[in-house]
Design a protein around this motif. Structure first.
Motif, PDB file in Angstrom:
ATOM      1  N   GLY A  28       0.829  -1.215   0.110  1.00 31.41           N
ATOM      2  CA  GLY A  28      -0.149  -0.055  -0.091  1.00 31.41           C
ATOM      3  C   GLY A  28       0.875   1.305   0.060  1.00 31.41           C
ATOM      4  N   THR A  29       2.081   1.295  -0.444  1.00 27.39           N
ATOM      5  CA  THR A  29       2.856   2.499  -0.578  1.00 27.39           C
ATOM      6  C   THR A  29       3.262   2.566  -2.001  1.00 27.39           C
ATOM      7  N   ASP A  30       4.001   3.807  -2.236  1.00 20.32           N
ATOM      8  CA  ASP A  30       4.428   3.936  -3.743  1.00 20.32           C
ATOM      9  C   ASP A  30       5.423   2.973  -4.033  1.00 20.32           C
ATOM     10  N   VAL A  31       5.397   2.636  -5.290  1.00 17.37           N
ATOM     11  CA  VAL A  31       6.137   1.765  -6.118  1.00 17.37           C
ATOM     12  C   VAL A  31       7.297   2.410  -6.905  1.00 17.37           C
ATOM     13  N   HIS A  32       8.353   2.187  -6.803  1.00 16.39           N
ATOM     14  CA  HIS A  32       9.381   2.773  -7.514  1.00 16.39           C
ATOM     15  C   HIS A  32       9.825   1.582  -8.450  1.00 16.39           C
ATOM     16  N   LEU A  33      10.048   1.850  -9.698  1.00 15.08           N
ATOM     17  CA  LEU A  33      10.448   0.788 -10.614  1.00 15.08           C
ATOM     18  C   LEU A  33      11.807   1.606 -11.601  1.00 15.08           C
ATOM     19  N   ASP A  34      13.058   1.070 -11.313  1.00 12.97           N
ATOM     20  CA  ASP A  34      13.930   1.750 -12.290  1.00 12.97           C
ATOM     21  C   ASP A  34      13.818   0.666 -13.732  1.00 12.97           C
ATOM     22  N   VAL A  50      -0.164  -0.878 -15.509  1.00  8.14           N
ATOM     23  CA  VAL A  50      -1.340  -0.100 -15.035  1.00  8.14           C
ATOM     24  C   VAL A  50      -2.240  -0.840 -14.225  1.00  8.14           C
ATOM     25  N   SER A  51      -2.386  -2.224 -14.339  1.00  9.22           N
ATOM     26  CA  SER A  51      -3.367  -3.167 -13.212  1.00  9.22           C
ATOM     27  C   SER A  51      -2.674  -3.053 -11.896  1.00  9.22           C
ATOM     28  N   ALA A  52      -1.453  -3.186 -11.779  1.00  7.75           N
ATOM     29  CA  ALA A  52      -0.850  -3.084 -10.385  1.00  7.75           C
ATOM     30  C   ALA A  52      -1.020  -1.495  -9.965  1.00  7.75           C
ATOM     31  N   ALA A  53      -0.943  -0.369 -10.502  1.00 11.59           N
ATOM     32  CA  ALA A  53      -1.162   0.778 -10.188  1.00 11.59           C
ATOM     33  C   ALA A  53      -2.892   1.008  -9.930  1.00 11.59           C
ATOM     34  N   PRO A  57      -3.741   1.870  -3.104  1.00 13.33           N
ATOM     35  CA  PRO A  57      -4.767   2.945  -2.593  1.00 13.33           C
ATOM     36  C   PRO A  57      -4.773   4.131  -3.002  1.00 13.33           C
ATOM     37  N   ALA A  58      -5.899   4.916  -2.769  1.00 11.09           N
ATOM     38  CA  ALA A  58      -5.810   6.545  -2.932  1.00 11.09           C
ATOM     39  C   ALA A  58      -4.442   7.139  -2.558  1.00 11.09           C
ATOM     40  N   GLY A  59      -3.936   7.945  -3.451  1.00  6.03           N
ATOM     41  CA  GLY A  59      -2.833   8.782  -3.023  1.00  6.03           C
ATOM     42  C   GLY A  59      -1.350   8.091  -3.273  1.00  6.03           C
ATOM     43  N   LYS A  60      -1.475   6.923  -3.590  1.00  3.07           N
ATOM     44  CA  LYS A  60      -0.030   5.993  -3.954  1.00  3.07           C
ATOM     45  C   LYS A  60      -0.056   5.964  -5.391  1.00  3.07           C
ATOM     46  N   ASN A  61       1.102   5.693  -5.791  1.00  3.74           N
ATOM     47  CA  ASN A  61       1.324   5.819  -7.411  1.00  3.74           C
ATOM     48  C   ASN A  61       2.659   4.734  -7.474  1.00  3.74           C
ATOM     49  N   ILE A  62       2.584   4.515  -8.929  1.00  3.79           N
ATOM     50  CA  ILE A  62       3.634   3.628  -9.469  1.00  3.79           C
ATOM     51  C   ILE A  62       4.605   4.623 -10.061  1.00  3.79           C
ATOM     52  N   TYR A  79      -2.521   4.709 -22.347  1.00 10.67           N
ATOM     53  CA  TYR A  79      -2.565   5.004 -20.949  1.00 10.67           C
ATOM     54  C   TYR A  79      -2.282   6.168 -20.531  1.00 10.67           C
ATOM     55  N   SER A  80      -2.639   7.125 -21.261  1.00 11.25           N
ATOM     56  CA  SER A  80      -2.174   8.542 -21.010  1.00 11.25           C
ATOM     57  C   SER A  80      -2.944   9.115 -19.618  1.00 11.25           C
ATOM     58  N   ARG A  81      -3.993   8.667 -19.525  1.00 11.38           N
ATOM     59  CA  ARG A  81      -4.970   9.028 -18.422  1.00 11.38           C
ATOM     60  C   ARG A  81      -4.916   8.302 -17.025  1.00 11.38           C
ATOM     61  N   VAL A  82      -3.836   7.373 -16.952  1.00  9.72           N
ATOM     62  CA  VAL A  82      -4.025   6.607 -15.864  1.00  9.72           C
ATOM     63  C   VAL A  82      -3.102   7.576 -14.599  1.00  9.72           C
ATOM     64  N   PRO A  83      -3.886   8.107 -13.638  1.00  8.78           N
ATOM     65  CA  PRO A  83      -3.231   9.101 -12.795  1.00  8.78           C
ATOM     66  C   PRO A  83      -2.271   8.362 -11.776  1.00  8.78           C
ATOM     67  N   LYS A  84      -2.298   7.045 -11.530  1.00  6.21           N
ATOM     68  CA  LYS A  84      -1.303   6.444 -10.409  1.00  6.21           C
ATOM     69  C   LYS A  84      -0.188   6.196 -11.054  1.00  6.21           C
ATOM     70  N   ILE A  85       0.116   6.372 -12.429  1.00  6.65           N
ATOM     71  CA  ILE A  85       1.465   6.102 -12.946  1.00  6.65           C
ATOM     72  C   ILE A  85       2.110   7.451 -12.989  1.00  6.65           C
ATOM     73  N   LYS A  86       3.229   7.545 -12.732  1.00  9.21           N
ATOM     74  CA  LYS A  86       4.165   8.681 -12.839  1.00  9.21           C
ATOM     75  C   LYS A  86       5.477   8.267 -13.502  1.00  9.21           C
ATOM     76  N   VAL A  87       5.746   8.949 -14.746  1.00 12.17           N
ATOM     77  CA  VAL A  87       6.671   8.777 -15.693  1.00 12.17           C
ATOM     78  C   VAL A  87       7.950   9.761 -15.394  1.00 12.17           C
ATOM     79  N   GLN A  88       8.992   9.204 -14.826  1.00 14.71           N
ATOM     80  CA  GLN A  88      10.112  10.153 -14.668  1.00 14.71           C
ATOM     81  C   GLN A  88      11.334   9.475 -15.605  1.00 14.71           C
ATOM     82  N   SER A  89      12.048  10.467 -16.232  1.00 13.17           N
ATOM     83  CA  SER A  89      13.208  10.246 -17.025  1.00 13.17           C
ATOM     84  C   SER A  89      14.679  10.417 -16.456  1.00 13.17           C
TER      85      SER A  89
END
Length: 89
Positions: A28-34, A50-53, A57-62, A79-89
């Motif tokens: 139930g915490t944020d998940v970081h994937l390198d 996307v399924s995992a995200a 719970p609310a407020g937590k992201n991949i 999947y541009s509208r999946v708010p629980k996935i944050k893409v970082q470069s």
């Protein structure tokens, strides 16, 4: 919590990815994937993320760190509208 993922995310590896993501998501915490060592991802691999995200719970992201170009394109198109996935470069 997070994972370092390498190689390809495809039909052959999706189940393995899911099995590694499930315990992280269940915390139930944020998940970081390198993803800097991922060379390719198909749309099914992105669907696993996307399924995992969506199970978080609310407020937590991949957080996808350094995803490959193939994954970015799939995210943009499908999947541009999946708010629980944050893409970082």
């Amino acid at each position: 919590m997070g994972l370092i993922i390498a190689g390809e995310i495809s039909l052959v590896t999706r189940d393995t990815l899911e099995s590694h993501l499930t315990p992280l998501v269940s915390r139930g915490t944020d998940v970081h994937l390198d993803l800097s060592k991922v060379v390719f991802s198909d749309s099914g691999g992105v669907a696993v993320l996307v399924s995992a995200a969506q199970r978080l719970p609310a407020g937590k992201n991949i957080h996808l760190e350094n995803p490959p170009v193939s994954m970015r394109r799939i995210m943009d198109v499908l999947y541009s509208r999946v708010p629980k996935i944050k893409v970082q470069s």
